[in-house]
Write a protein that holds these residues in place. Structure first.
Motif, short mmCIF file in Angstrom:
data_model
loop_
_atom_site.label_atom_id
_atom_site.label_comp_id
_atom_site.label_asym_id
_atom_site.label_seq_id
_atom_site.Cartn_x
_atom_site.Cartn_y
_atom_site.Cartn_z
N LEU A 1 44.82 -29.15 5.42
CA LEU A 1 46.02 -29.26 4.58
C LEU A 1 46.79 -30.55 4.87
O LEU A 1 47.32 -31.18 3.95
CB LEU A 1 46.94 -28.06 4.81
N ILE A 2 46.83 -30.95 6.15
CA ILE A 2 47.62 -32.14 6.51
C ILE A 2 46.76 -33.39 6.60
O ILE A 2 47.27 -34.51 6.56
CB ILE A 2 48.38 -31.92 7.83
N GLU A 3 45.44 -33.23 6.76
CA GLU A 3 44.51 -34.36 6.80
C GLU A 3 43.32 -34.06 5.88
O GLU A 3 42.22 -33.74 6.35
CB GLU A 3 44.02 -34.63 8.23
N PRO A 4 43.51 -34.15 4.55
CA PRO A 4 42.42 -33.82 3.62
C PRO A 4 41.18 -34.70 3.82
O PRO A 4 40.06 -34.28 3.52
CB PRO A 4 43.04 -34.08 2.24
N ALA B 1 40.80 -20.88 17.01
CA ALA B 1 39.63 -21.09 16.15
C ALA B 1 39.90 -20.68 14.71
O ALA B 1 39.27 -21.22 13.78
CB ALA B 1 38.44 -20.30 16.70
N LEU B 2 40.83 -19.77 14.49
CA LEU B 2 41.19 -19.35 13.13
C LEU B 2 42.22 -20.29 12.51
O LEU B 2 42.17 -20.57 11.30
CB LEU B 2 41.75 -17.92 13.16
N LEU B 3 43.16 -20.79 13.32
CA LEU B 3 44.25 -21.61 12.79
C LEU B 3 43.82 -23.03 12.42
O LEU B 3 44.21 -23.56 11.37
CB LEU B 3 45.40 -21.69 13.81
N ILE B 4 43.02 -23.65 13.27
CA ILE B 4 42.66 -25.06 13.05
C ILE B 4 41.93 -25.29 11.73
O ILE B 4 42.31 -26.19 10.96
CB ILE B 4 41.83 -25.59 14.24
N PRO B 5 40.90 -24.50 11.37
CA PRO B 5 40.21 -24.75 10.09
C PRO B 5 41.09 -24.49 8.87
O PRO B 5 40.80 -25.01 7.79
CB PRO B 5 39.04 -23.75 10.12
N VAL B 6 42.18 -23.71 9.06
CA VAL B 6 43.09 -23.45 7.94
C VAL B 6 44.13 -24.57 7.82
O VAL B 6 44.42 -25.05 6.71
CB VAL B 6 43.80 -22.09 8.13
N CYS B 7 44.70 -24.99 8.94
CA CYS B 7 45.85 -25.92 8.93
C CYS B 7 45.46 -27.38 8.79
O CYS B 7 46.09 -28.13 8.03
CB CYS B 7 46.68 -25.72 10.19
N TRP C 1 34.17 -22.66 8.11
CA TRP C 1 33.10 -22.10 8.95
C TRP C 1 32.50 -23.12 9.90
O TRP C 1 32.11 -22.79 11.02
CB TRP C 1 32.01 -21.46 8.08
N SER C 2 32.43 -24.39 9.47
CA SER C 2 31.88 -25.40 10.37
C SER C 2 32.80 -25.63 11.56
O SER C 2 32.35 -25.68 12.72
CB SER C 2 31.65 -26.71 9.62
N ALA C 3 34.12 -25.74 11.28
CA ALA C 3 35.08 -25.94 12.38
C ALA C 3 35.14 -24.71 13.27
O ALA C 3 35.19 -24.82 14.50
CB ALA C 3 36.46 -26.25 11.81
N PHE C 4 35.13 -23.53 12.66
CA PHE C 4 35.19 -22.28 13.42
C PHE C 4 34.00 -22.15 14.37
O PHE C 4 34.14 -21.81 15.54
CB PHE C 4 35.24 -21.09 12.46
N SER C 5 32.82 -22.47 13.85
CA SER C 5 31.61 -22.35 14.67
C SER C 5 31.59 -23.35 15.82
O SER C 5 31.19 -23.03 16.95
CB SER C 5 30.35 -22.52 13.81
N ILE C 6 32.06 -24.59 15.56
CA ILE C 6 32.10 -25.61 16.61
C ILE C 6 33.04 -25.19 17.74
O ILE C 6 32.73 -25.29 18.93
CB ILE C 6 32.53 -26.98 16.04
N LEU D 1 51.99 -18.70 16.09
CA LEU D 1 51.68 -18.72 14.66
C LEU D 1 52.86 -19.23 13.85
O LEU D 1 52.69 -20.05 12.94
CB LEU D 1 51.28 -17.31 14.22
N LEU D 2 54.07 -18.77 14.16
CA LEU D 2 55.26 -19.19 13.43
C LEU D 2 55.55 -20.68 13.66
O LEU D 2 55.93 -21.41 12.73
CB LEU D 2 56.47 -18.36 13.87
N PHE D 3 55.38 -21.13 14.88
CA PHE D 3 55.64 -22.53 15.22
C PHE D 3 54.65 -23.45 14.49
O PHE D 3 55.04 -24.48 13.92
CB PHE D 3 55.53 -22.73 16.73
N VAL D 4 53.38 -23.08 14.51
CA VAL D 4 52.36 -23.86 13.81
C VAL D 4 52.65 -23.90 12.31
O VAL D 4 52.60 -24.96 11.67
CB VAL D 4 50.95 -23.29 14.08
N SER D 5 52.99 -22.75 11.74
CA SER D 5 53.28 -22.66 10.31
C SER D 5 54.48 -23.54 9.95
O SER D 5 54.48 -24.21 8.91
CB SER D 5 53.56 -21.21 9.91
#
Length: 320
Positions: free
Chosen positions: A155-158, A146-152, A165-170, A82-86
């Motif tokens: 932000l870097i690729e608008p 699954a929680l990190l990808i839809p959040v991060c 929810w779509s990314a989380f479900s996929i 989590l820290l590294f990704v952040s």
């Protein structure tokens, strides 16, 4: 003959990568085989998920499901991830990184944010680690991913237009197909009296899941070389991405083993943090990030399997 068999056992992974690389290069450079390679490509694409399914099914047949539970090192490896990704995401946003530098960081991010490889349990078992702890962490790691990808990623690729929810479900659908289904089938195999003899026969085949993984690695290596050979960029930039993947791979294995030492689980924590689901990483990079960022996870798979091979060789030497 026994030395040759021992050599095959100790170096299964590099031999698999070498065969996969040579096979791809032959098809790439021999023009007469171009038509055959185009016909075989979809066949290999369909075979690979089957291999992964069989690998996990055989591995889960050896799992004691009553012992599946989170332990302390699970928490600390997840915190490091989590820290590294952040840190990567914050650097991209606040330093306004663009161009090739952004592609490089995206390739690194794809390797960090991706979950623990399902096959990490196979290597952990080969190294004498705890199979149940690794199986538990594999599920926790996929949930964190699954929680990190839809959040991060938005932000870097608008421009990706990703919703949470779509990314989380996929991602969760993929996790269910890859992890949950073989686990349920393994549980059924262990539970039904009619399948007791089959279950006993299956789990007593020495290193079956490991050699299945070696076969799948041939296909993965060929696919990795295909992505690298068709990358539309300079060789120097490809080498930079490859070297960054090597540094990152060594770092994650080292930090994982360091965390594990505090809990007498250096093998498990090292594999959990270092061995990544690179097929998943390539998919998320191709879907949500710059296409060139897929080269990072492609190179990472070569580095992590070289490290795995060295670990297995050292384990065999230690046992001898």
């Amino acid at each position: 003959m026994s030395k040759f068999i021992r050599f095959i056992k100790n170096w299964t992974l590099p031999l698999s990568m070498g065969i996969g690389a040579v096979a791809y290069l032959v098809f790439y450079y021999v023009e007469a085989l171009e038509g055959l390679s185009q016909r075989l490509a979809p066949v290999f694409d369909s075979i690979l998920p089957l291999f992964m399914f069989l690998i996990l099914y055989v591995t889960f047949c050896k799992v004691d499901f009553k012992k599946l539970a989170p332990v302390q090192w699970h928490f600390w490896t997840a915190v490091f991830q989590l820290l590294f990704v952040s840190g990567i995401v914050v650097a991209i946003l606040f330093l306004h990184i663009i161009g090739k530098e952004l592609i490089l960081l995206e390739s690194i991010l794809a390797c960090i944010i991706s979950p623990c490889a399902a096959a990490a349990a196979v290597v952990t078992l080969k190294l004498g680690g705890n199979l149940e702890q690794m199986t538990t962490y594999t599920f926790l790691s996929n949930l964190l991913c699954a929680l990190l990808i839809p959040v991060c990623f938005p932000l870097i690729e608008p421009a990706s237009q990703m919703t949470f929810w779509s990314a989380f479900s996929i991602i969760m659908q993929k996790v269910c197909l890859v992890l949950v289904v073989p686990m349920l089938l393994a549980l059924l195999t262990k539970s039904l009296p009619l399948l007791h003899r089959f279950h006993q026969w299956l789990i007593h085949i020495p290193d079956l899941s490991f050699y299945l993984w070696g076969c799948s690695l041939m296909i993965v290596t060929g696919t990795t070389l295909k992505n690298i050979f068709h990358a539309q960029t300079s060789i120097s930039f490809l080498l930079l991405i490859a070297f960054s993947g090597l540094v990152l791979c060594l770092l994650q294995y080292a930090v994982g083993r360091l965390i594990g030492r505090f809990f007498a689980s250096s093998i498990e924590a090292g594999q959990a943090l270092g061995q990544k689901n690179t097929a998943f990483a390539i998919w998320i990079a191709a879907t949500y990030l710059h296409p060139l960022s897929t080269v990072g996870p492609g190179c990472y798979i070569l580095w992590q399997n070289i490290i795995n091979s060295i670990e297995i060789w050292k384990r065999g030497k230690y046992k001898a």
